[in-house]
Design an enzyme around this catalytic site. Structure first.
Site: not given
Length: 294
Positions: A120-122, A138, A200, A239-240, A282
Protein backbone atom coordinates in the site's frame (compact mmCIF):
# COMPACT_ATOMS: atom_id res chain seq x y z
CA UNK A 1 -20.38 11.75 -6.83
CA UNK A 2 -17.45 10.63 -4.69
CA UNK A 3 -17.93 10.29 -0.96
CA UNK A 4 -15.42 11.54 1.57
CA UNK A 5 -12.79 8.88 2.21
CA UNK A 6 -12.52 6.78 5.34
CA UNK A 7 -9.51 8.14 7.21
CA UNK A 8 -10.21 6.58 10.57
CA UNK A 9 -11.78 3.45 11.96
CA UNK A 10 -13.37 2.80 15.34
CA UNK A 11 -12.80 -0.76 16.53
CA UNK A 12 -15.97 -2.61 17.42
CA UNK A 13 -16.55 -5.20 20.14
CA UNK A 14 -15.43 -8.01 17.83
CA UNK A 15 -11.95 -6.45 17.83
CA UNK A 16 -11.81 -5.21 21.41
CA UNK A 17 -12.78 -8.63 22.73
CA UNK A 18 -9.73 -10.29 21.19
CA UNK A 19 -6.69 -11.14 23.28
CA UNK A 20 -3.63 -8.94 22.65
CA UNK A 21 -1.29 -9.93 19.86
CA UNK A 22 1.54 -12.27 20.78
CA UNK A 23 5.31 -11.93 20.35
CA UNK A 24 5.57 -15.59 19.31
CA UNK A 25 6.71 -15.80 15.68
CA UNK A 26 6.49 -19.59 15.49
CA UNK A 27 3.12 -19.68 13.65
CA UNK A 28 4.41 -17.18 11.08
CA UNK A 29 7.63 -19.13 10.61
CA UNK A 30 5.65 -22.33 10.02
CA UNK A 31 3.27 -20.71 7.54
CA UNK A 32 5.98 -18.96 5.53
CA UNK A 33 8.20 -22.07 5.58
CA UNK A 34 5.42 -23.92 3.75
CA UNK A 35 5.84 -21.49 0.84
CA UNK A 36 3.34 -19.55 -1.19
CA UNK A 37 2.85 -16.61 1.20
CA UNK A 38 1.66 -13.35 -0.33
CA UNK A 39 2.71 -10.17 1.50
CA UNK A 40 0.45 -7.16 1.97
CA UNK A 41 2.49 -4.33 3.46
CA UNK A 42 1.48 -0.94 4.82
CA UNK A 43 3.08 2.23 6.12
CA UNK A 44 4.27 0.53 9.30
CA UNK A 45 7.03 -1.28 7.43
CA UNK A 46 8.57 2.04 6.37
CA UNK A 47 8.60 3.83 9.72
CA UNK A 48 12.08 2.50 10.48
CA UNK A 49 13.24 4.25 7.30
CA UNK A 50 12.10 7.58 8.72
CA UNK A 51 8.73 7.75 6.96
CA UNK A 52 5.90 8.00 9.51
CA UNK A 53 2.71 5.96 9.29
CA UNK A 54 -0.81 7.36 9.32
CA UNK A 55 -2.34 5.81 12.41
CA UNK A 56 0.35 4.62 14.83
CA UNK A 57 1.22 6.22 18.14
CA UNK A 58 2.81 9.15 16.32
CA UNK A 59 0.83 8.75 13.09
CA UNK A 60 0.42 11.77 10.85
CA UNK A 61 -3.40 11.68 10.91
CA UNK A 62 -3.22 12.98 14.47
CA UNK A 63 -2.10 16.36 13.16
CA UNK A 64 -2.36 16.17 9.37
CA UNK A 65 -5.25 15.80 6.90
CA UNK A 66 -3.97 14.20 3.68
CA UNK A 67 -4.90 15.52 0.27
CA UNK A 68 -8.05 13.98 -1.20
CA UNK A 69 -8.74 13.44 -4.87
CA UNK A 70 -11.69 15.82 -4.81
CA UNK A 71 -9.67 18.61 -3.21
CA UNK A 72 -6.82 18.11 -5.69
CA UNK A 73 -8.85 18.21 -8.91
CA UNK A 74 -11.37 20.71 -7.57
CA UNK A 75 -9.21 23.80 -7.29
CA UNK A 76 -5.88 25.34 -8.25
CA UNK A 77 -5.41 26.29 -4.60
CA UNK A 78 -5.66 22.62 -3.62
CA UNK A 79 -3.10 21.62 -6.22
CA UNK A 80 -0.75 24.43 -5.18
CA UNK A 81 -1.01 23.34 -1.55
CA UNK A 82 -0.21 19.75 -2.46
CA UNK A 83 2.68 20.45 -4.85
CA UNK A 84 4.35 23.07 -2.65
CA UNK A 85 4.38 20.65 0.26
CA UNK A 86 5.24 17.62 -1.85
CA UNK A 87 8.07 19.47 -3.61
CA UNK A 88 9.90 19.43 -0.29
CA UNK A 89 8.58 16.15 1.10
CA UNK A 90 9.34 14.04 -1.97
CA UNK A 91 13.05 14.76 -1.60
CA UNK A 92 12.99 13.23 1.88
CA UNK A 93 11.23 10.10 0.67
CA UNK A 94 13.52 9.86 -2.36
CA UNK A 95 16.52 9.85 -0.02
CA UNK A 96 15.07 7.22 2.32
CA UNK A 97 16.83 3.85 2.44
CA UNK A 98 15.21 0.43 2.82
CA UNK A 99 15.29 -0.90 6.36
CA UNK A 100 15.72 -4.38 7.79
CA UNK A 101 12.07 -5.19 7.19
CA UNK A 102 12.23 -4.36 3.48
CA UNK A 103 15.45 -6.33 3.11
CA UNK A 104 13.98 -9.34 4.90
CA UNK A 105 10.96 -9.38 2.56
CA UNK A 106 13.28 -9.25 -0.46
CA UNK A 107 15.36 -12.08 0.98
CA UNK A 108 12.32 -14.25 1.66
CA UNK A 109 11.12 -13.67 -1.88
CA UNK A 110 14.53 -14.51 -3.35
CA UNK A 111 14.57 -17.77 -1.37
CA UNK A 112 11.22 -18.77 -2.83
CA UNK A 113 9.04 -18.45 0.26
CA UNK A 114 6.81 -15.67 -1.10
CA UNK A 115 4.42 -15.97 -4.02
CA UNK A 116 3.97 -12.21 -4.30
CA UNK A 117 4.36 -8.79 -2.69
CA UNK A 118 1.54 -6.23 -2.60
CA UNK A 119 2.25 -2.88 -0.96
CA UNK A 120 0.00 0.00 0.00
CA UNK A 121 3.08 2.24 0.22
CA UNK A 122 4.15 4.74 -2.43
CA UNK A 123 7.82 5.02 -1.42
CA UNK A 124 9.38 2.31 -3.64
CA UNK A 125 11.43 0.91 -0.75
CA UNK A 126 10.48 -2.72 -1.37
CA UNK A 127 11.97 -2.48 -4.85
CA UNK A 128 15.00 -0.57 -3.58
CA UNK A 129 15.65 -3.50 -1.23
CA UNK A 130 15.56 -5.94 -4.14
CA UNK A 131 11.97 -7.21 -4.17
CA UNK A 132 10.69 -8.10 -7.65
CA UNK A 133 7.33 -7.67 -9.38
CA UNK A 134 5.87 -5.67 -6.49
CA UNK A 135 2.25 -4.64 -7.00
CA UNK A 136 2.06 -1.00 -5.94
CA UNK A 137 -1.58 -0.83 -4.92
CA UNK A 138 -1.54 2.94 -4.46
CA UNK A 139 1.10 3.81 -7.07
CA UNK A 140 4.51 5.42 -6.64
CA UNK A 141 5.58 8.98 -5.89
CA UNK A 142 8.41 8.68 -8.41
CA UNK A 143 5.93 8.95 -11.30
CA UNK A 144 3.76 11.85 -12.48
CA UNK A 145 0.64 11.64 -14.65
CA UNK A 146 -1.42 14.27 -16.48
CA UNK A 147 -5.12 13.72 -15.79
CA UNK A 148 -6.02 15.34 -19.11
CA UNK A 149 -3.84 13.54 -21.68
CA UNK A 150 -2.53 10.66 -19.46
CA UNK A 151 1.08 11.47 -20.32
CA UNK A 152 3.46 10.12 -17.68
CA UNK A 153 6.90 11.33 -16.68
CA UNK A 154 9.53 10.86 -13.99
CA UNK A 155 9.18 12.81 -10.79
CA UNK A 156 12.80 13.95 -11.13
CA UNK A 157 11.85 15.78 -14.32
CA UNK A 158 8.98 17.58 -12.63
CA UNK A 159 11.26 18.41 -9.73
CA UNK A 160 13.66 20.16 -12.13
CA UNK A 161 10.78 22.12 -13.66
CA UNK A 162 9.52 23.16 -10.23
CA UNK A 163 13.01 24.27 -9.23
CA UNK A 164 13.25 26.42 -12.37
CA UNK A 165 9.83 27.97 -11.72
CA UNK A 166 10.56 28.51 -8.02
CA UNK A 167 14.27 29.39 -7.77
CA UNK A 168 13.84 31.14 -4.41
CA UNK A 169 11.44 28.65 -2.83
CA UNK A 170 13.03 27.59 0.43
CA UNK A 171 10.18 26.48 2.63
CA UNK A 172 11.17 24.63 5.79
CA UNK A 173 9.75 21.12 6.05
CA UNK A 174 8.18 20.95 9.50
CA UNK A 175 7.08 17.31 9.21
CA UNK A 176 7.21 14.62 6.50
CA UNK A 177 4.00 12.64 5.91
CA UNK A 178 3.50 9.16 4.43
CA UNK A 179 1.88 10.59 1.29
CA UNK A 180 5.06 12.50 0.51
CA UNK A 181 4.13 16.03 1.52
CA UNK A 182 5.11 18.12 4.50
CA UNK A 183 3.50 20.65 6.78
CA UNK A 184 4.12 24.20 5.55
CA UNK A 185 2.82 27.62 6.62
CA UNK A 186 0.07 28.90 4.32
CA UNK A 187 2.05 32.03 3.45
CA UNK A 188 4.85 29.81 2.12
CA UNK A 189 2.40 27.76 0.04
CA UNK A 190 1.04 30.90 -1.65
CA UNK A 191 4.50 31.72 -2.99
CA UNK A 192 4.78 28.45 -4.93
CA UNK A 193 4.35 28.50 -8.74
CA UNK A 194 2.80 25.52 -10.54
CA UNK A 195 3.85 24.24 -13.97
CA UNK A 196 1.59 22.71 -16.67
CA UNK A 197 1.78 19.36 -18.42
CA UNK A 198 4.75 19.28 -20.79
CA UNK A 199 2.62 17.46 -23.41
CA UNK A 200 -0.78 19.19 -23.50
CA UNK A 201 -0.43 22.23 -21.22
CA UNK A 202 -3.11 21.08 -18.78
CA UNK A 203 -2.76 22.22 -15.16
CA UNK A 204 -3.87 18.77 -13.94
CA UNK A 205 -0.49 17.21 -13.19
CA UNK A 206 -0.77 14.67 -10.38
CA UNK A 207 1.60 12.22 -8.73
CA UNK A 208 0.83 8.74 -10.05
CA UNK A 209 -0.56 7.65 -6.69
CA UNK A 210 -4.07 6.90 -5.48
CA UNK A 211 -5.27 9.75 -3.28
CA UNK A 212 -7.77 9.26 -0.48
CA UNK A 213 -11.21 9.20 -2.10
CA UNK A 214 -9.86 7.93 -5.43
CA UNK A 215 -10.39 4.42 -6.80
CA UNK A 216 -7.54 1.96 -7.31
CA UNK A 217 -7.49 1.00 -11.03
CA UNK A 218 -9.48 -2.20 -11.56
CA UNK A 219 -6.73 -4.08 -13.46
CA UNK A 220 -4.42 -3.52 -10.48
CA UNK A 221 -7.06 -4.79 -8.07
CA UNK A 222 -7.60 -7.85 -10.26
CA UNK A 223 -3.87 -8.61 -10.19
CA UNK A 224 -3.97 -8.56 -6.39
CA UNK A 225 -6.87 -11.00 -6.33
CA UNK A 226 -4.97 -13.27 -8.70
CA UNK A 227 -1.95 -13.18 -6.39
CA UNK A 228 -4.13 -14.21 -3.47
CA UNK A 229 -5.78 -16.98 -5.48
CA UNK A 230 -2.33 -18.44 -6.16
CA UNK A 231 -1.11 -18.02 -2.56
CA UNK A 232 -1.21 -20.48 0.31
CA UNK A 233 -1.33 -17.80 3.01
CA UNK A 234 -1.35 -14.00 3.49
CA UNK A 235 1.20 -12.10 5.58
CA UNK A 236 0.06 -8.58 6.53
CA UNK A 237 2.94 -6.31 7.55
CA UNK A 238 2.50 -2.94 9.23
CA UNK A 239 -1.02 -2.02 8.17
CA UNK A 240 -4.02 -1.05 10.28
CA UNK A 241 -6.20 -2.12 7.32
CA UNK A 242 -8.43 0.89 7.96
CA UNK A 243 -9.13 1.63 4.30
CA UNK A 244 -11.06 -0.84 2.17
CA UNK A 245 -8.44 -0.85 -0.58
CA UNK A 246 -6.29 -3.16 1.55
CA UNK A 247 -8.84 -4.65 3.94
CA UNK A 248 -10.82 -6.27 1.11
CA UNK A 249 -7.87 -8.52 0.29
CA UNK A 250 -7.72 -9.79 3.87
CA UNK A 251 -11.44 -10.53 3.74
CA UNK A 252 -10.99 -12.27 0.40
CA UNK A 253 -8.13 -14.47 1.67
CA UNK A 254 -9.98 -15.36 4.87
CA UNK A 255 -13.14 -16.25 2.95
CA UNK A 256 -11.05 -18.55 0.75
CA UNK A 257 -9.80 -20.35 3.86
CA UNK A 258 -6.23 -19.12 3.56
CA UNK A 259 -4.36 -18.40 6.82
CA UNK A 260 -4.02 -14.66 7.49
CA UNK A 261 -1.06 -13.70 9.67
CA UNK A 262 -0.76 -10.08 10.82
CA UNK A 263 2.40 -8.45 12.18
CA UNK A 264 1.59 -4.95 13.37
CA UNK A 265 1.99 -2.66 16.37
CA UNK A 266 -1.52 -2.31 17.75
CA UNK A 267 -4.93 -3.55 16.67
CA UNK A 268 -6.10 -3.69 13.05
CA UNK A 269 -9.42 -3.87 11.27
CA UNK A 270 -8.49 -7.35 10.09
CA UNK A 271 -7.81 -8.86 13.53
CA UNK A 272 -11.09 -10.84 13.73
CA UNK A 273 -10.13 -12.55 10.45
CA UNK A 274 -6.54 -13.30 11.40
CA UNK A 275 -5.27 -16.79 12.13
CA UNK A 276 -2.40 -15.30 14.14
CA UNK A 277 -1.58 -11.75 15.27
CA UNK A 278 1.97 -10.73 16.17
CA UNK A 279 2.74 -7.45 17.96
CA UNK A 280 6.42 -6.74 17.29
CA UNK A 281 8.50 -4.08 15.49
CA UNK A 282 8.59 -5.04 11.81
CA UNK A 283 12.36 -4.85 11.43
CA UNK A 284 12.94 -7.17 14.38
CA UNK A 285 10.15 -9.60 13.47
CA UNK A 286 11.09 -9.93 9.80
CA UNK A 287 14.81 -10.22 10.52
CA UNK A 288 14.06 -13.06 12.94
CA UNK A 289 11.72 -14.67 10.41
CA UNK A 290 14.34 -14.49 7.66
CA UNK A 291 17.04 -15.89 9.95
CA UNK A 292 14.80 -18.78 11.06
CA UNK A 293 14.21 -19.77 7.44
CA UNK A 294 17.84 -19.21 6.39
Amino acid sequence: MRSRPTLSWTPGPEVLALAPGTADLAPVIDAVAAGGAVVLSGAGISTESGIPDYRGATGSLRTHTPMTYGDFVGSEAGRRRYWARSHLGWRTIARADPNAGHRAVATLQARGYLSGVITQNVDGLHQAAGARDVIELHGNLDRVICLACRDTSAREELDRRFRAANPDFEGEALRINPDGDVDLPEETVREFHLVPCRNCGSPLLKPDVVFFGENVPKPRVDRCYQQIDQAESMLVLGSSLTVMSGFRFVRYAAKAGKPVLIINHGITRGDPLATHRIDLPLGQALTELSAALG
